[in-house]
Design an enzyme around this catalytic site. Structure first.
Site, PDB file in Angstrom:
ATOM      1  N   TRP A 253      48.393  38.506  48.360  1.00  0.00           N
ATOM      2  CA  TRP A 253      47.363  37.668  48.976  1.00  0.00           C
ATOM      3  C   TRP A 253      47.708  36.184  48.827  1.00  0.00           C
ATOM      4  CZ3 TRP A 253      42.505  36.018  45.959  1.00  0.00           C
ATOM      5  CH2 TRP A 253      42.835  35.759  44.622  1.00  0.00           C
ATOM      6  N   ASP A 254      48.747  35.901  48.011  1.00  0.00           N
ATOM      7  CA  ASP A 254      49.144  34.513  47.777  1.00  0.00           C
ATOM      8  C   ASP A 254      49.330  33.748  49.083  1.00  0.00           C
ATOM      9  OD1 ASP A 254      49.678  36.207  45.607  1.00  0.00           O
ATOM     10  OD2 ASP A 254      51.249  34.913  44.820  1.00  0.00           O
TER      11      ASP A 254
ATOM     12  N   GLU B 265      42.748  40.592  37.253  1.00  0.00           N
ATOM     13  CA  GLU B 265      43.373  41.889  37.017  1.00  0.00           C
ATOM     14  C   GLU B 265      43.216  42.381  35.579  1.00  0.00           C
ATOM     15  OE1 GLU B 265      47.360  41.285  38.350  1.00  0.00           O
ATOM     16  OE2 GLU B 265      46.805  41.387  40.475  1.00  0.00           O
TER      17      GLU B 265
ATOM     18  N   LYS C 239      42.315  37.259  33.408  1.00  0.00           N
ATOM     19  CA  LYS C 239      43.688  36.855  33.691  1.00  0.00           C
ATOM     20  C   LYS C 239      43.684  35.615  34.569  1.00  0.00           C
ATOM     21  CE  LYS C 239      48.076  38.496  35.627  1.00  0.00           C
ATOM     22  NZ  LYS C 239      48.731  39.520  36.494  1.00  0.00           N
ATOM     23  N   GLN C 240      42.726  35.548  35.491  1.00  0.00           N
ATOM     24  CA  GLN C 240      42.629  34.389  36.371  1.00  0.00           C
ATOM     25  C   GLN C 240      41.198  34.210  36.842  1.00  0.00           C
ATOM     26  OE1 GLN C 240      45.218  36.222  39.492  1.00  0.00           O
ATOM     27  NE2 GLN C 240      43.764  35.293  40.875  1.00  0.00           N
TER      28      GLN C 240
END
Length: 753
Positions: free
Chosen positions: A381-382, A508, A620-621
């Site tokens: 998806w980046d 994630e 994680k983010q």
């Protein structure tokens, strides 16, 4: 929060320079990092920044966009619908090495006595140059100048110039190689394994078998052409190499060609002060269908063209292309702290975006660009949520091409949806050829939000460019099929709300949950936008609407269902804390003690079992914070502040995607201190090797995220409904920020103080 302090590379290694990265001393300690920092690419071909002589090289590699091998994914326990075929970007034959021998003594950097040394990545010129003076054991002084480029003008071309001057008469030999490095793997066994035997799932896959099977090899008056076919994916490749010699001294040229290697040996009785220059032209051609012999003929045509023009023409064209890029993309930031260092970092990140995207026609952008084979060269998806905004405002043609490439994946996305018992289309979490290649479905296929991210990117591109024709051409079809998937995936609960269960959001470290806030908010946006576009087509473009409705069997009742689902979408909210829970049960989990976790235990994914991580509140983010950036109107200012304050201490920074988003939202909240710290992290994650993984390639999304943090965060730029809004949030140490934007049909340049 950030667990890693920012430590800049020592100035004696990479001195501050606004337009260049300069290596003033070669050292084994930093050589693997340098192979990424000095990598060159144009979006189609990429070469690692190895030294000219080829050795030593810790991670050599040349990569061609989309050229991949497939392999069967095996599971200890089978289940229906799991990804079956892996895909990995292939390291193609490398043609960068030119070995130098003077008096039969090789130039070998680790042991050579260097009187001078300088290697320069010039970001305006688009070249990697090296100048050195070598004192041989016999007392001769040898000056070597080289220049390498991957052409922005000629998509399939890279070229190298290597010049030698001696101070005393000496026999000189230059040995130029093209070698299939993957041939070295064929005796390593039968099992595929992560690169270097590492358990890190982020690395690329090596093959314990031959991948490139030789199909043709020729020597046409010193022009070498080698052709291959991959063993499983049956993709075809040809590489062509030609040399030009420039010297006033008599010379001899000898060529040797085999299935996996081609060597050209230039021998000269060198005279003092007389330059010996070898120019090497290389072209790569790939195809899924055309046979290697056809690709070989394409190599000949390309070499005929570029050799006739000469190396100087390639340099001139490179500068012209980069002048175009910088005129649309350059950001000038005056930073009180380290003004040159900061500007250098900004431009290096922007240059990586140019290298990843400039000639990426008919493909997408891997997570590492073409700077390594990490993440197997997969598209995530980046591209849509990080890289595409940069391109929409600077190079809209490339942005459109990337969205068209996603549309080309639609047939396989429909097949994937059907495999998961869903209507519409489900795009793969990680892929090269359009098929799902994520073997870990909990943090892969379950990230359904990719569908909504693609729909969001379409809307953002149209808002910035005003390109409604794209909606008519292919965009509306993607919106319809993604909306269908959401309406089928979700359900109405006893509370009358529309729920989505069994999904994973951007974070994630929390997987397969119910009602992930980011996913639900983005799904609602996807549903609303799809309905809006279809109704606009019916009203304004009835012929296009009629064709679309017929082709997709689309009815008004279905559009009504999308709007109802969007309106009824459940978004978790905790009244007591006044925050948006990441998912329905997130706040019931134990909070991870990040302060008490030793620094050597990060990233958590490499040191703790997934089940240990999944039962804690730890990120994680950014997840909810990402939703606040993309869909800011869904939150009040106070909700944004409370959410940010709650989730920031829980966020590890283990993902390179996180810091830029945290910087943007911190800017919007007026927290310029945290905004600046996260921006620094995004800018320096590779240059300062903050994650310890720069040897594995550039974090392209972080580079794009840094642009977003500067333009959307500090610059406060937003585009909605055809209007451009600017609400700056400059930290006190940024004296001035200036950047160009392409909005609709206007080229703007903003200067903020």
């Amino acid at each position: 929060m950030l667990k890693r302090e920012i430590v800049l590379p020592p100035e004696h290694l990479y001195p501050p320079d606004e337009w260049r990265i300069v290596e003033v001393r070669w050292t084994p300690r930093y050589s693997e990092r340098a192979e990424t920092v000095f990598a060159l690419a144009n979006g189609y071909v990429g070469v690692r920044g190895t030294i000219d002589e080829g050795h030593p090289a810790l991670g050599p590699g040349t990569y061609v966009s989309g050229f991949h091998e497939t392999w069967p994914i095996t599971y200890a326990e089978e289940a229906h619908g799991l990804a079956r075929v892996g895909q990995s970007l292939v390291r193609v034959p490398d043609a960068t090495a030119i070995e130098l021998f003077v008096d039969d003594e090789p130039l070998f950097l680790p042991t050579a006595r260097m009187r001078e040394y300088r290697r320069v990545l010039d970001m305006r010129e688009g070249t990697l140059r090296r100048d050195l003076r070598w004192s041989t054991a016999s007392g001769k002084h040898v000056t070597v100048r080289s220049c390498r480029l991957v052409s922005f003008e000629h998509r399939h071309v890279l070229a190298l110039s290597y010049e030698v001057v001696v101070d005393e008469p000496a026999p000189v030999a230059l040995v130029s190689h093209v070698v299939n490095l993957l041939a070295d793997d064929e005796d390593d066994g039968d099992d595929e394994r992560p690169a270097s035997g590492s358990p890190d799932p982020r690395l690329g896959r090596r093959f314990g078998r031959r991948v490139l099977e030789p199909r043709t090899a020729s020597d046409d008056d010193g022009r070498i052409v080698l052709g291959y076919e991959t063993a499983s994916s049956r993709m075809k490749l040809a590489v062509g190499v030609e040399h030009a010699v420039e010297t006033a001294t008599p010379f001899h040229l000898d060529t040797t060609v085999g299935p996996d290697v081609g060597d050209v040996v230039l021998t000269v009785a060198a005279q003092p002060g007389v330059p010996i220059r070898l120019v090497k032209y290389v072209t790569y051609q790939t195809s899924r269908r055309a046979p290697p012999d056809d690709l070989a003929r394409r190599c000949h045509r390309t070499l005929d063209r570029v050799v006739a023009g000469g190396f100087g023409a390639l340099l001139d064209a490179q500068r012209r292309n980069l002048d175009r890029f910088w005129s649309r993309a350059d950001i000038v930031a005056v930073d009180r702290r380290q003004p040159v260092r900061f500007q250098q970092a900004v431009r290096w990140n922007l240059f990586q975006l140019a290298q990843a995207s400039w000639r990426t026609e008919g493909a997408s952008i891997p997570a590492k660009g073409l700077t390594s084979g990490a993440y197997d060269g997969h598209y995530f998806w980046d591209t849509e949520l990080y890289v595409l905004p940069f391109l929409a405002y600077t190079q809209p043609r490339i942005a459109r091409n990337l969205l068209r490439f996603r549309h080309n994946m639609l047939p396989k996305a429909r097949e994937r949806a059907a495999a998961l018992e869903l209507r519409g289309a489900l795009f793969p979490w990680r892929t090269i050829n359009g098929e799902e290649s994520s073997a870990y479905y909990e943090a892969g296929t379950a990230q359904f939000h990719l569908n909504a991210g693609i729909a969001y990117a379409i809307g953002h591109y149209v808002a910035v460019r005003g390109d409604t024709g794209f909606l008519e051409e292919v965009g509306a079809e993607v919106l319809v099929e993604t909306a269908r998937m959401w309406e089928d995936l979700g359900f109405y609960g006893h509370d009358g709300a529309f729920h989505i269960h069994g999904v994973t959001g951007p974070d994630e470290y929390t997987t397969v949950v119910n009602d992930n806030a980011f996913t639900n908010l983005m799904a609602a946006h996807n549903l609303r936008y799809a309905a809006e576009v279809v109704r606009w087509l019916e009203s304004e473009r009835p012929e296009t609407y009629g064709a679309l409705a017929f082709e997709l069997d689309l009815h008004h009742a279905e559009i009504d269902a999308w709007e109802r689902a969007a309106a009824a979408m459940y978004v978790p909210y905790d009244e007591e804390r006044g925050i948006t829970p990441q998912d329905a049960s997130f706040l019931d989990r134990e909070v991870w003690d990040l302060e008490g976790t030793p620094p050597d235990k990060f990233p958590l994914l490499l040191h703790f079992h997934p089940l240990v991580i999944y039962r804690h509140q730890v990120l994680k983010q950014a997840d909810v914070v990402m939703a606040m950036f993309l869909l800011g109107d869904e939150f009040t200012a106070e909700q944004k502040r409370r959410n940010f304050d709650y989730y920031d201490p829980l966020t590890t920074g283990d993902s390179s995607l996180s810091a830029s988003i945290q910087s943007i939202v911190a800017s919007q909240l007026g927290d310029t201190r945290r905004a600046a710290r996260y921006l620094d992290h995004a800018l320096l994650i590779d240059l300062a090797d903050l994650a310890g993984t720069v040897a594995d390639g550039v974090h392209i999304a972080s580079a794009a995220g840094a642009w977003m943090a500067l333009v959307f965060g500090l610059g406060g730029v937003t585009a909605t409904d055809g209007d451009l809004a600017i609400d700056p949030h400059l930290p006190s140490h940024i004296v001035e920020l200036a950047f160009p934007l392409r909005f609709r049909d206007r080229q703007l340049r903003l200067t903020l103080t």
